[in-house]
Design a protein around this motif. Structure first.
Motif, short mmCIF file in Angstrom:
data_model
loop_
_atom_site.label_atom_id
_atom_site.label_comp_id
_atom_site.label_asym_id
_atom_site.label_seq_id
_atom_site.Cartn_x
_atom_site.Cartn_y
_atom_site.Cartn_z
N ASN A 5 0.86 -1.19 0.00
CA ASN A 5 0.00 0.00 0.00
C ASN A 5 0.90 1.24 0.00
O ASN A 5 1.44 1.62 1.03
N ALA A 6 1.03 1.85 -1.17
CA ALA A 6 1.92 3.02 -1.32
C ALA A 6 1.18 4.34 -1.20
O ALA A 6 1.72 5.39 -1.56
N GLN A 7 -0.06 4.28 -0.69
CA GLN A 7 -0.83 5.52 -0.57
C GLN A 7 -0.11 6.51 0.35
O GLN A 7 0.39 6.14 1.41
N GLY A 8 -0.04 7.75 -0.07
CA GLY A 8 0.67 8.78 0.69
C GLY A 8 1.95 9.22 0.03
O GLY A 8 2.51 10.26 0.39
N GLY A 9 2.41 8.45 -0.93
CA GLY A 9 3.60 8.88 -1.67
C GLY A 9 3.27 10.07 -2.57
O GLY A 9 2.16 10.16 -3.11
N LYS A 10 4.23 10.94 -2.74
CA LYS A 10 3.95 12.14 -3.54
C LYS A 10 5.25 12.74 -4.06
O LYS A 10 6.34 12.48 -3.55
N GLY A 11 5.09 13.57 -5.08
CA GLY A 11 6.23 14.28 -5.66
C GLY A 11 5.75 15.32 -6.63
O GLY A 11 4.58 15.34 -7.04
N SER A 12 6.64 16.20 -7.03
CA SER A 12 6.30 17.24 -7.99
C SER A 12 7.44 17.38 -8.99
O SER A 12 8.60 17.07 -8.68
N GLY A 13 7.09 17.85 -10.16
CA GLY A 13 8.10 18.02 -11.20
C GLY A 13 7.66 19.03 -12.24
O GLY A 13 6.63 19.70 -12.10
N VAL A 14 8.44 19.10 -13.29
CA VAL A 14 8.17 20.04 -14.38
C VAL A 14 8.07 19.26 -15.69
O VAL A 14 8.89 18.38 -15.96
N GLY A 15 7.05 19.58 -16.46
CA GLY A 15 6.88 18.97 -17.77
C GLY A 15 7.10 20.01 -18.86
O GLY A 15 6.62 21.13 -18.76
#
Length: 234
Positions: A73-83
């Protein structure tokens, strides 16, 4: 047809010619007063740069060697980036995406997040995931995802034992990923940004006899990751 005009001057009759008598050269056809923009609908150009948000979800799996898969259960993982829109003659939706690995968080495998053969992992056993690379190509029109993922997996049992990291490098894809032992099929991004990414990687031996023997290294591992990837202009 005649109109009578009253004035102080002697009465004069004016005769207005019919339209058929008006010379053709007096009726020019011109478009100079019509703006081209009124004829062609205005289209808002798509941006060249996007903000990209990543979230990992539940119902994921991790497998290594010939052992049954871990339920993760990987719920809670997060990240941000640029496209960034790929440069080309015709833009077909392909966008280069680079996530900031410093802010990327993927939950560790513990007794709270992971089950093996239906049972939670033993207490104090923990596998931390430390990402090093997470970038690639996402087609925002077709939904196809290909992201290079490189991370170190740190295996530990409380403060008693901590093995050298396992280096995992793979292509997480929405298509098919196939190795000699492991394989899986992903799902492309839907309208809500949900997708299933799969990746098969080769895990090499490390400087630890216990881990090499227990996992039968070198071997293959499989990752199945449910996630959402959202693009925005803000």
């Amino acid at each position: 047809m005649a109109f009578q005009i009253h004035s102080s001057h002697p009465q004069i009759l004016f005769k207005i010619p019919s339209f058929s008598q008006i010379p053709t050269k007096l009726l020019p056809i011109t478009m100079s007063s019509i703006s081209i923009s009124t004829l062609i609908p205005e289209q808002t150009p798509k941006p060249d740069v996007y903000n990209v948000k990543f979230k990992s979800l539940e119902a994921c799996k991790l497998g290594i060697s010939r052992y049954p898969d871990f339920e993760y259960n990987a719920q809670g993982g997060k990240g941000s980036g640029v496209g960034k829109k790929m440069v080309g003659v015709d833009f077909n939706g392909e966008t280069s995406v680079d996530f900031d690995v410093k802010s990327l968080y993927i939950p560790p495998l513990t007794s709270l997040t992971t089950k093996f053969l239906g049972l939670p992992l033993p207490p104090f056993l923990k596998i931390e995931i430390v990402p090093e690379i997470f970038r690639g190509i996402i087609n925002i029109e077709s939904g196809k995802v290909d992201l290079k993922f490189k991370a170190k997996f740190w295996f530990s049992i409380g403060s008693i034992y901590k093995a050298p990291p396992l280096l995992v490098e793979t292509l997480l894809t929405s298509e098919e990923s196939k190795g000699s032992l492991r394989s899986g099929n992903g799902d492309r991004l839907d309208e809500q940004g949900k997708c299933k990414l799969v990746g098969v990687a080769t895990v090499e031996q490390i400087d630890d006899f216990l881990m090499n023997s227990f996992l039968d290294l070198p071997t293959e591992c499989l990752a199945i990751l449910n996630a959402t990837i959202i693009f925005s202009e803000d």
